[in-house]
Design a protein around this motif. Structure first.
Motif, short mmCIF file in Angstrom:
data_model
loop_
_atom_site.label_atom_id
_atom_site.label_comp_id
_atom_site.label_asym_id
_atom_site.label_seq_id
_atom_site.Cartn_x
_atom_site.Cartn_y
_atom_site.Cartn_z
N LEU A 12 45.73 2.56 4.66
CA LEU A 12 46.67 1.43 4.59
C LEU A 12 48.25 1.95 4.50
O LEU A 12 48.41 2.97 3.52
N TRP A 13 49.04 1.11 5.03
CA TRP A 13 50.39 1.50 4.71
C TRP A 13 50.97 -0.12 4.22
O TRP A 13 50.81 -1.30 5.06
N GLU A 14 51.33 -0.24 2.66
CA GLU A 14 51.72 -1.59 2.31
C GLU A 14 53.51 -1.40 2.39
O GLU A 14 54.25 -0.66 2.05
N TYR A 15 53.92 -2.64 2.62
CA TYR A 15 55.52 -3.10 2.82
C TYR A 15 55.77 -3.51 1.49
O TYR A 15 55.27 -4.47 1.19
N MET A 16 56.63 -2.71 0.64
CA MET A 16 56.97 -3.28 -0.45
C MET A 16 58.35 -4.17 -0.45
O MET A 16 58.77 -4.25 0.40
N GLU A 17 58.57 -4.68 -1.83
CA GLU A 17 59.76 -5.55 -1.90
C GLU A 17 60.93 -4.60 -1.70
O GLU A 17 61.93 -5.11 -1.32
N SER A 18 60.84 -3.37 -1.87
CA SER A 18 62.00 -2.50 -1.80
C SER A 18 62.20 -2.11 -0.08
O SER A 18 63.21 -1.45 0.17
N PRO A 72 48.99 5.05 12.14
CA PRO A 72 48.81 3.39 12.21
C PRO A 72 49.02 2.83 10.85
O PRO A 72 48.70 3.55 10.03
N MET A 73 49.39 1.65 10.87
CA MET A 73 49.61 0.66 9.94
C MET A 73 48.08 0.56 8.88
O MET A 73 48.22 0.32 7.87
N PHE A 74 47.01 0.74 9.70
CA PHE A 74 45.84 0.56 8.94
C PHE A 74 44.83 1.38 9.57
O PHE A 74 44.90 1.18 11.12
N SER A 75 43.94 1.96 9.19
CA SER A 75 42.68 2.49 9.82
C SER A 75 41.32 2.49 8.81
O SER A 75 41.30 3.02 7.70
N SER A 76 40.37 1.68 9.40
CA SER A 76 39.24 1.28 8.62
C SER A 76 38.00 1.54 9.28
O SER A 76 37.73 1.40 10.47
N VAL A 77 37.00 1.84 8.34
CA VAL A 77 35.58 2.04 8.85
C VAL A 77 34.71 1.27 7.78
O VAL A 77 35.05 1.64 6.67
N TYR A 78 33.53 0.63 8.24
CA TYR A 78 32.50 0.22 7.00
C TYR A 78 31.26 0.02 7.71
O TYR A 78 31.02 -0.16 9.19
N ILE A 115 44.72 -11.45 6.12
CA ILE A 115 43.64 -11.28 6.63
C ILE A 115 43.24 -9.85 7.17
O ILE A 115 41.96 -9.58 7.19
N THR A 116 44.19 -9.15 7.70
CA THR A 116 43.92 -8.02 8.14
C THR A 116 44.26 -6.94 7.18
O THR A 116 45.20 -7.01 6.39
N PRO A 117 43.42 -5.89 7.01
CA PRO A 117 42.18 -5.65 7.86
C PRO A 117 40.98 -6.63 7.19
O PRO A 117 40.73 -6.67 6.26
N SER A 118 40.37 -7.20 8.20
CA SER A 118 39.37 -8.16 8.04
C SER A 118 37.98 -7.36 7.67
O SER A 118 37.45 -6.51 8.69
N TRP A 119 37.42 -7.68 6.69
CA TRP A 119 35.91 -7.05 6.56
C TRP A 119 34.99 -8.31 6.53
O TRP A 119 33.78 -8.37 6.08
N THR A 120 35.24 -9.20 7.14
CA THR A 120 34.45 -10.47 7.48
C THR A 120 33.27 -10.08 8.43
O THR A 120 33.77 -9.59 9.73
N VAL A 123 48.44 3.98 1.20
CA VAL A 123 47.23 3.69 0.22
C VAL A 123 45.79 4.16 0.83
O VAL A 123 45.34 3.59 1.99
N HIS A 124 44.97 4.98 0.22
CA HIS A 124 43.89 5.44 0.80
C HIS A 124 42.70 5.05 -0.10
O HIS A 124 42.52 5.49 -1.28
N MET A 125 42.05 4.05 0.49
CA MET A 125 40.67 3.40 -0.42
C MET A 125 39.59 4.17 -0.02
O MET A 125 38.80 4.20 1.05
N LYS A 126 39.03 5.06 -1.10
CA LYS A 126 37.81 5.71 -0.79
C LYS A 126 37.07 5.83 -1.99
O LYS A 126 37.22 6.55 -3.07
#
Length: 571
Positions: A198-204, A171-177, A82-87, A210-213
Motif C-alpha cells: 500500500l501507499w498511504e497519503y499522509m497529512e504532510s 501501483p498504489m496498492f497490490s493485494s492477494v488473499y 473501501i479500497t483495497p476491499s477484502w469483502t 506499507v507492506h502488510m505481511k
C-alpha cells in the motif's frame, strides 16, 4: 448478435451520459467517486480521495467521517476506505484488466505517428467456489496501476524493491488473499489470509509505503451480530533515510443490530464497539496514543409515525466523543404523487474519525516535525433541508435545498513547506476554524423512463459558501450538471452513459500557492453483455473520455482516460 451491435450504434449516437445514479462500473470497489459529480470528488489514487457530496454540509469529505456503516472499511492513515476491499465476492470466477489510454497494447489502433507514452494497467483475477455443505473457498489477486506512473520515479527511491506483486509500475496498492468460509441460514463466516502493498497519503502530502505481511481478516454474521477482526503486520521503510519500522496491529468491531421484529417497531436500537491495538518498533511514521483506541457507540431510531423519524448515533471514549443526529418529517399533502420532506441534522464532536492515529512524524531534508492530527476543541455542524418529488409517469422531477453552518471545522495550520525533486510537502498541525462557516445549496433533477428498458436523468446543483476561504483545506466546486442514461436491451445487454460537468475546485493548504483543479466535462460509459442461461457476463467501461488529463490532488498522479474490461462466470 445483431441486436447487440445495433444497440451499441444506437446508444453511441445519443448525447446521454451519467450522474451518480447511472450504473457505471467502478474500476475497483470503493472507487465509485471517479464517476460521480453530484459534489466535489477529487481522486488521488485508489487509496485516497476527497469525496464530498453537495448538500452534505460542512467542509469535510465523506471518507474523513467515521460512521457505524463503515465498520468493515479500512482505516488508511486518518480516513476510511473501501479500497483495497477484502469483502468476499459472490460465487464466481472472474478476470479483469484495463489500461490507461496510451499503453502499448492499444497504440496500434490509436495512431501510427506521435504515439502517446506507455501507460499503466489494472489487473485482477479470482474465484469463489460454490458452497459444498455450506463450505466454500475463495482467492483473489488485484492491483490498480492507474494514478501511479508520474509519481513512480519519486516513490521508487523510497523502497527497496518493486513494491508490488506484478510489474514495476509501483501501483498504489497490490493485494492477494485466499481463504475459507461457511454460509447457511444462520451464519455467514469467513477467514482470509494474504499479503498487501500500500501507499498511504499522509497529512504532510507524502506517500508512505506499507507492506502488510501477512494480513489476516475474519468475519462472522449470525443472529443479530456482526463481528470483524483483522491482524496486520505492517512493515515501513525509507531507503533514502535508512529507516525501517514495523507495526503489529489488531483491529476490528462487534455490532449488535436491530432484528427484523425490532425494525417493525417504533424504537430501533443498535450498539457496538470498534477497536485498534498497535505495537510499534523502529521507525513508524504515525503514532496512536497509548497504542490503542476503543470506541463504543450506540444507534437509536424513533419512528412513532410513518411520516416522522428521528435518528441519533453517539460514541465516546476517554479522549473523544462524536454525535450524529437528525429528525425528518414527510409532510402529508393532498396532491397525489407529490412528496415533501423537511429535515434537520447535527454533527458534533471532538474528532471526525476517532479511530485514526494521533500524530505523524515528518522528516525531510533539514526539517523534522511532529504533526498533531487531533485538534483541541470541538466542531459543530448544523443543517436544515427541504426536498420534494413529484411523478407524472413516465416522468418525475424533484429538488432539494439546504442551509448549513459549521463552527470548529477541521483545517491545517501550515508552519512551512519543503520542496523535494519537484514535489512540495507541508508540516504544521491539524487545527480548527473557530468562526462560523455558512453554506446554501440547491439541486434539481428530472427523470424519465420506459419500463425496465430505459432510464434517464438530468441533474444540476449549486453551492455557495461564506467563510475564511483561505483556511479551507478544499474549496468545493460551486456547481455541476449531469446527464445519465441506462439502457437494458432484451434484458441481456446493458449500456450506461454519464456526461457531466463540474466547476473549479481548489486546494488551499497543500502547497505554497493554491492548487486549482479546473472544471471540465467528463464522459463515462459501461457496456455489458449478459448470458443469463450460462451465468456469464462481459463488461467494458470507458472512463473520463472527454476530460483533460490533470492532477486532482497535490502530489498525486494524473487522472487519465482509461479502459477497463472484465469477464465473470457465476455459479
Amino acid at each position: 448478435m445483431k441486436t447487440s451491435l445495433f444497440s451499441i450504434a444506437f446508444v453511441a449516437a445519443l448525447p446521454l451520459c451519467v450522474n451518480s445514479h447511472a450504473a457505471i462500473d467502478a474500476e475497483m470497489e470503493g472507487m465509485e467517486a471517479v464517476s460521480r459529480d453530484d459534489g466535489t470528488f477529487l481522486v488521488g489514487g485508489p487509496t485516497y480521495q476527497f469525496d464530498r457530496i453537495l448538500g452534505a454540509g460542512g467542509l469535510h469529505s465523506e471518507s474523513e467521517l467515521w460512521t457505524p456503516q463503515k465498520l468493515r472499511q479500512r482505516v488508511l492513515f486518518n480516513r476510511m476506505s473501501i479500497t483495497p476491499s477484502w469483502t468476499p465476492l459472490e460465487a464466481s470466477v472472474w478476470v479483469k484488466t484495463g489500461n490507461e489510454l496510451g499503453d502499448m497494447i492499444y497504440q496500434d489502433v490509436i495512431t501510427e505517428t506521435d504515439r502517446p507514452q506507455n501507460r499503466t494497467p489494472i489487473l485482477e483475477g479470482g474465484f469463489r467456489t460454490p458452497s459444498f455443505k455450506g463450505f466454500w473457498a475463495t482467492a483473489r489477486g488485484f492491483q490498480d496501476d492507474h494514478y501511479a506512473a508520474h509519481t513512480a520515479s519519486y516513490r521508487k527511491k523510497i523502497v527497496e524493491d518493486e513494491f508490488a506483486f506484478f510489474g514495476a509500475n509501483y501501483p498504489m496498492f497490490s493485494s492477494v488473499y485466499g481463504g475459507l468460509g461457511y454460509t447457511d441460514d444462520f451464519v455467514n463466516a469467513s477467514v482470509l489470509v494474504g499479503e498487501e502493498y500500500l501507499w498511504e497519503y499522509m497529512e504532510s502530502s507524502r506517500w508512505m509505503p506499507v507492506h502488510m505481511k501477512p494480513r489476516i481478516e475474519a468475519r462472522a454474521d449470525f443472529w443479530n451480530f456482526s463481528i470483524t477482526a483483522a491482524f496486520e503486520d505492517a512493515l515501513y521503510q525509507n531507503v533514502l533515510r535508512d529507516e525501517n519500522g514495523e507495526r503489529k496491529e489488531v483491529n476490528g468491531s462487534v455490532l449488535y443490530k436491530c432484528g427484523k421484529a425490532c425494525e417493525k417497531g417504533m424504537l430501533q436500537l443498535s450498539a457496538g464497539i470498534a477497536f485498534r491495538v498497535v505495537d510499534d518498533e523502529g521507525t513508524v511514521y504515525t503514532e496512536l496514543d497509548d497504542n490503542h483506541v476503543v470506541w463504543p457507540f450506540m444507534q437509536l431510531r424513533v419512528a412513532p409515525f410513518n411520516w416522522l423519524k428521528a435518528d441519533v448515533m453517539f460514541g465516546m471514549n476517554d479522549a473523544d466523543w462524536l454525535v450524529q443526529d437528525s429528525i425528518e418529517v414527510s409532510l402529508p399533502l393532498a396532491v397525489k404523487n407529490l412528496g415533501v420532506t423537511v429535515g434537520f441534522k447535527n454533527v458534533s464532536g471532538t474528532r471526525l474519525n476517532p479511530l485514526a492515529d494521533d500524530r505523524e512524524f515528518f522528516a525531510l531534508g533539514d526539517v523534522e516535525s511532529v504533526i498533531e492530527l487531533s485538534p483541541d476543541g470541538q466542531m459543530n455542524l448544523l443543517q436544515g433541508y427541504l426536498s420534494f418529488a413529484d411523478t407524472v409517469a413516465p416522468f418525475s422531477f424533484g429538488g432539494r435545498a439546504s442551509f448549513w453552518a459549521e463552527k470548529g471545522a477541521e483545517t491545517f495550520d501550515v508552519d512551512g513547506f519543503v520542496e523535494d525533486k519537484g514535489y512540495e510537502f507541508r508540516y504544521g498541525n491539524v487545527s480548527r476554524i473557530d468562526s462560523w462557516i455558512k453554506g446554501v445549496t440547491g439541486e434539481f433533477w428530472v427523470d424519465a423512463w420506459l419500463g425496465d428498458m430505459f432510464k434517464f436523468r438530468a441533474l444540476t446543483g449549486f453551492e455557495r459558501i461564506d467563510g475564511e476561504e483561505e483556511r479551507f483545506e478544499v474549496t468545493p466546486a460551486e456547481f455541476f450538471v449531469a446527464f445519465t442514461g441506462d439502457w437494458l436491451i432484451r434484458k441481456s445487454f446493458r449500456v450506461s452513459h454519464s456526461l457531466r460537468y463540474r466547476s473549479d475546485a481548489r486546494w488551499n493548504l497543500r502547497s505554497s500557492d493554491p492548487f486549482v483543479v479546473k472544471g471540465d466535462w467528463y464522459w463515462d460509459a459501461t457496456f455489458e453483455q449478459m448470458f443469463p442461461k450460462y451465468g456469464l457476463s462481459l463488461t467494458g467501461s470507458l472512463i473520463h473520455v472527454l476530460a483533460d488529463e490533470v492532477v486532482q490532488v497535490p502530489g498525486a498522479d494524473y487522472d487519465r482516460i482509461r479502459i477497463v474490461c472484465s469477464v465473470r462466470k457465476t455459479f
